[in-house]
Design a protein around this motif. Structure first.
Motif, PDB file in Angstrom:
ATOM      1  N   GLN A  32     -44.042   4.119  -4.076  1.00  0.00           N
ATOM      2  CA  GLN A  32     -43.583   5.472  -3.799  1.00  0.00           C
ATOM      3  C   GLN A  32     -44.603   6.349  -3.081  1.00  0.00           C
ATOM      4  OE1 GLN A  32     -42.894   6.424  -7.926  1.00  0.00           O
ATOM      5  NE2 GLN A  32     -40.692   6.064  -7.740  1.00  0.00           N
ATOM      6  N   GLY A  33     -45.876   5.943  -3.073  1.00  0.00           N
ATOM      7  CA  GLY A  33     -46.893   6.848  -2.560  1.00  0.00           C
ATOM      8  C   GLY A  33     -47.600   6.423  -1.303  1.00  0.00           C
ATOM      9  N   LEU A  34     -47.792   5.104  -1.113  1.00  0.00           N
ATOM     10  CA  LEU A  34     -48.579   4.619   0.015  1.00  0.00           C
ATOM     11  C   LEU A  34     -47.780   3.621   0.837  1.00  0.00           C
ATOM     12  CD1 LEU A  34     -51.938   3.949  -1.891  1.00  0.00           C
ATOM     13  CD2 LEU A  34     -51.407   5.943  -0.460  1.00  0.00           C
ATOM     14  N   VAL A  35     -48.156   3.482   2.105  1.00  0.00           N
ATOM     15  CA  VAL A  35     -47.594   2.442   2.964  1.00  0.00           C
ATOM     16  C   VAL A  35     -48.635   1.331   3.009  1.00  0.00           C
ATOM     17  CG1 VAL A  35     -46.635   1.892   5.222  1.00  0.00           C
ATOM     18  CG2 VAL A  35     -46.395   4.211   4.289  1.00  0.00           C
ATOM     19  N   MET A  36     -48.429   0.292   2.220  1.00  0.00           N
ATOM     20  CA  MET A  36     -49.485  -0.683   1.960  1.00  0.00           C
ATOM     21  C   MET A  36     -49.909  -1.460   3.202  1.00  0.00           C
ATOM     22  SD  MET A  36     -50.030   0.065  -1.094  1.00  0.00           S
ATOM     23  CE  MET A  36     -51.286  -1.161  -1.455  1.00  0.00           C
ATOM     24  N   SER A  37     -49.045  -1.568   4.189  1.00  0.00           N
ATOM     25  CA  SER A  37     -49.395  -2.332   5.393  1.00  0.00           C
ATOM     26  C   SER A  37     -50.181  -1.509   6.414  1.00  0.00           C
ATOM     27  CB  SER A  37     -48.119  -2.855   6.059  1.00  0.00           C
ATOM     28  OG  SER A  37     -47.279  -1.776   6.450  1.00  0.00           O
ATOM     29  N   ARG A  38     -50.323  -0.203   6.166  1.00  0.00           N
ATOM     30  CA  ARG A  38     -51.023   0.675   7.100  1.00  0.00           C
ATOM     31  C   ARG A  38     -52.464   0.931   6.646  1.00  0.00           C
ATOM     32  NH1 ARG A  38     -48.171   0.056  11.401  1.00  0.00           N
ATOM     33  NH2 ARG A  38     -49.202   1.886  12.296  1.00  0.00           N
ATOM     34  N   SER A  39     -53.222   1.605   7.481  1.00  0.00           N
ATOM     35  CA  SER A  39     -54.644   1.808   7.212  1.00  0.00           C
ATOM     36  C   SER A  39     -54.875   2.958   6.230  1.00  0.00           C
ATOM     37  CB  SER A  39     -55.393   2.107   8.519  1.00  0.00           C
ATOM     38  OG  SER A  39     -55.025   3.395   9.007  1.00  0.00           O
ATOM     39  N   VAL A  40     -56.103   3.033   5.750  1.00  0.00           N
ATOM     40  CA  VAL A  40     -56.497   4.147   4.883  1.00  0.00           C
ATOM     41  C   VAL A  40     -56.298   5.465   5.624  1.00  0.00           C
ATOM     42  CG1 VAL A  40     -58.409   5.204   3.618  1.00  0.00           C
ATOM     43  CG2 VAL A  40     -58.183   2.703   3.677  1.00  0.00           C
ATOM     44  N   ALA A  55     -59.381   0.281   7.803  1.00  0.00           N
ATOM     45  CA  ALA A  55     -59.088  -0.885   6.974  1.00  0.00           C
ATOM     46  C   ALA A  55     -57.706  -0.719   6.326  1.00  0.00           C
ATOM     47  CB  ALA A  55     -60.157  -1.037   5.889  1.00  0.00           C
ATOM     48  N   ALA A  56     -56.973  -1.816   6.184  1.00  0.00           N
ATOM     49  CA  ALA A  56     -55.657  -1.763   5.534  1.00  0.00           C
ATOM     50  C   ALA A  56     -55.836  -1.284   4.103  1.00  0.00           C
ATOM     51  CB  ALA A  56     -54.998  -3.131   5.561  1.00  0.00           C
ATOM     52  N   ILE A  57     -54.978  -0.359   3.678  1.00  0.00           N
ATOM     53  CA  ILE A  57     -55.156   0.221   2.345  1.00  0.00           C
ATOM     54  C   ILE A  57     -54.919  -0.809   1.250  1.00  0.00           C
ATOM     55  CG2 ILE A  57     -52.802   1.036   1.870  1.00  0.00           C
ATOM     56  CD1 ILE A  57     -54.342   3.774   1.101  1.00  0.00           C
ATOM     57  N   GLN A  58     -54.182  -1.869   1.559  1.00  0.00           N
ATOM     58  CA  GLN A  58     -53.940  -2.902   0.550  1.00  0.00           C
ATOM     59  C   GLN A  58     -55.198  -3.697   0.218  1.00  0.00           C
ATOM     60  OE1 GLN A  58     -50.857  -5.305   2.229  1.00  0.00           O
ATOM     61  NE2 GLN A  58     -52.110  -6.068   3.912  1.00  0.00           N
ATOM     62  N   THR A  59     -56.253  -3.565   1.042  1.00  0.00           N
ATOM     63  CA  THR A  59     -57.504  -4.263   0.756  1.00  0.00           C
ATOM     64  C   THR A  59     -58.388  -3.488  -0.210  1.00  0.00           C
ATOM     65  OG1 THR A  59     -58.678  -3.271   2.648  1.00  0.00           O
ATOM     66  CG2 THR A  59     -57.454  -5.301   3.052  1.00  0.00           C
TER      67      THR A  59
END
Length: 537
Positions: free
Chosen positions: A346-354, A397-401
């Motif tokens: 609901q809060g972040l787009v995990m495939s996008r950057s910080v 960097a991707a936020i999922q990292t």
């Protein structure tokens, strides 16, 4: 100091190592866990705890090392391999099919059948036995997508037990549960261990870890730094081993609110679905906590305040001005922000950057025609990231990292970049380590001290009572009590269960049922609808 084992280990891990893009997240980890032991893994976010559990559960393949169950080497490259070896993984992300029923998910891939036809009666009989064993209250006919995150986690536990799991690996199983549900789950873990099931537990709740574990292993930066009896450890010693230094684990003291502080946020007769006529008000500089059991309407109340769910009745006011056509867009324009309970969904787009995630809610402030000023965006993101201490290799960097704690801080940064006057926070420290939790607590107190009105929903009663100036309790969608900071947690829990006399203060946060006053407009699609809202749409 490692403890000498008195019986052959049920689970043996030798030399497990894992790297991502040349960065080691686990280094030569060895574990010996006997049958019937509750063994906890603790450490900061990024220490390698969840990665180790995913390796055991077949969700991630180790680069090196070996695993044995009952002394027999096993190859675990896929979740099917793990299930075949008797290892069941309950992960934070979940692995359910939202469109199918609870019963279908519990027996996914192993339905009882005769000549190719499902025998649902046999499955239902086993399901009823599991419900009796666990004490869960789950409707087998309900679609999983309509359930809260906490109940979905219960479904995953039921599925693991239905598969005959002998080694149960659980990643933050109590993070979204109420106090009562946590107690029930910990009691279940003890019963399973007593019956011979090996339980490997990852949790950031150190008191919980010490209360249920036989032994505890501490990981730091991918290295195993300690394994010892839980009885020999304390939360403070665990923290010192986790971070390699002493750290203050106490809650910061909120700054007192002046009696004449203006009311920044107020709401009357909020109603929709599980929320049945909620009144509240929050002054500038005040932190209001909202407590209650899962299903009491806590998260739904925040969503109604923000316009993410359409009001059936009620009114929301900012600085005394009613918000007409309430939606996330109008709420944001009035100075409101919502940190939702699930940062990944609901809060972040995990495939996008910080950088992209942090800038997402305030793009209009840097827009020039159809374009966004890149330099201005990078400068703004860098400033707010430094303020909340996001630790990332680089902004692109991707936020999922990032670790869970840094993802949560990025979610706060996304909204703080808008400089809101009202901040709604659902589960502020869910799934973050003790160091990040301390930072987030300090951030919330400092924001309130600067004049922001803050509303916090948390399943951690202690967190709620220590952070908030006062807390209201919801039961069946109504406010049934109000308690000042420092109230014994037992009184709040009693109110949530209906064993406490109502103590709400009229005019401040007393719940009531009232007529429709200002139905909201359809919500923008910035936050997915809650399960309850879907059910009642």
């Amino acid at each position: 100091m490692p403890v000498t084992l008195r019986r052959a280990p049920d689970l043996t891990v030798r030399g497990i190592g894992k790297s991502y893009s040349g960065v080691s997240v686990l280094r030569d980890v060895d574990l010996d866990i006997p049958s019937g032991e509750v063994h906890s893994l603790v450490g900061e976010n990024g220490a390698g705890k969840s990665t180790l559990l995913k390796i055991l559960g077949g969700a991630v393949r180790a680069d090196q090392g070996s695993i044995a169950v009952d002394g027999r080497p096993v190859t675990v490259h896929t979740p099917r391999d793990a299930i075949r070896a008797g290892v069941g993984l309950i992960s934070q992300e979940g692995a359910l099919v939202p469109a199918r029923t609870v019963l279908e998910n519990v027996f996914l891939g192993r339905w009882a059948n005769s000549w190719g036809f499902a025998r649902r009666g046999s499955d239902r009989a086993v399901f009823d036995e599991l419900i009796e064993l666990t004490g869960f209250d789950v409707d087998p006919r309900e679609r999983v997508g309509r359930l809260s995150i906490g109940v979905q986690q219960q479904v995953e536990i039921l599925r693991a037990l239905a598969r005959g799991t002998r080694v149960l690996a659980m990643d933050e199983p109590t993070a979204v549960l109420s106090e009562h549900e946590k107690d029930n789950l910990l009691a279940l873990i003890r019963r399973l261990a007593a019956a011979g099931t090996t339980v490997l537990l990852v949790s950031h709740f150190l008191d919980e870890v010490l209360s249920v574990s036989t032994r505890v292993t501490v990981l730091r930066d991918g290295n195993l730094v300690l394994t010892d009896d839980a009885a020999r450890l304390t939360p403070r010693t665990l923290v010192e081993h986790m971070v390699g230094r002493q750290i203050d684990v106490l809650y910061p003291q909120p700054v007192p609110v002046a009696d004449d502080a203006p009311v920044r946020l107020s709401a009357s007769a909020l109603s929709r679905g599980p929320v049945q006529g909620v009144d509240l008000e929050v002054r500038a500089g005040e932190i209001l906590g909202i407590a209650g059991l899962v299903g009491s309407g806590r998260s739904e109340t925040l969503r109604l305040l923000f316009g993410a769910d359409r009001l059936a009745a009620g009114e929301v006011r900012i600085d005394g001005q009613p918000l007409s056509s309430l939606s996330p867009r109008t709420a944001m324009a009035a100075g409101m922000a919502l940190v939702p309970e699930s940062r990944k969904e609901q809060g972040l787009v995990m495939s996008r950057s910080v950088r992209e995630n942090v800038a997402l809610a305030s793009l209009s402030a840097r827009r020039r025609g159809p374009f966004v000023e890149g330099g201005s965006e990078r400068s703004a993101v860098r400033e707010v990231s430094d303020a909340v201490d996001i630790r990332a290799a680089k902004p692109d960097a991707a936020i999922q990292t990032l670790s869970g704690g840094n993802q949560q801080k990025a979610l706060f940064a996304k909204w703080l970049l808008r400089k809101p006057s009202v901040l709604l926070i659902d589960e502020p420290t869910r799934g973050v380590d003790v160091a990040a939790k301390s930072q987030i607590h300090r951030m919330i107190v400092d924001l309130a001290a600067d004049g922001m009105a803050v509303v916090v929903v948390s399943s951690e009663i202690e967190e709620l009572l220590e952070l908030s100036h006062r807390a209201i309790v919801l039961r069946h969608g109504r406010v049934v009590g109000e308690f000042p900071r420092g109230t014994p947690r037992e009184r709040v829990i009693a109110a949530a269960f209906g064993d406490e006399e109502p103590t709400a203060t009229p005019g401040r946060a007393a719940g009531r049922t009232g007529p429709a006053t200002a139905p909201g407009a359809p919500p923008d699609a910035t936050v997915p609808p809650s399960a309850a809202a879907k059910e009642n749409a």
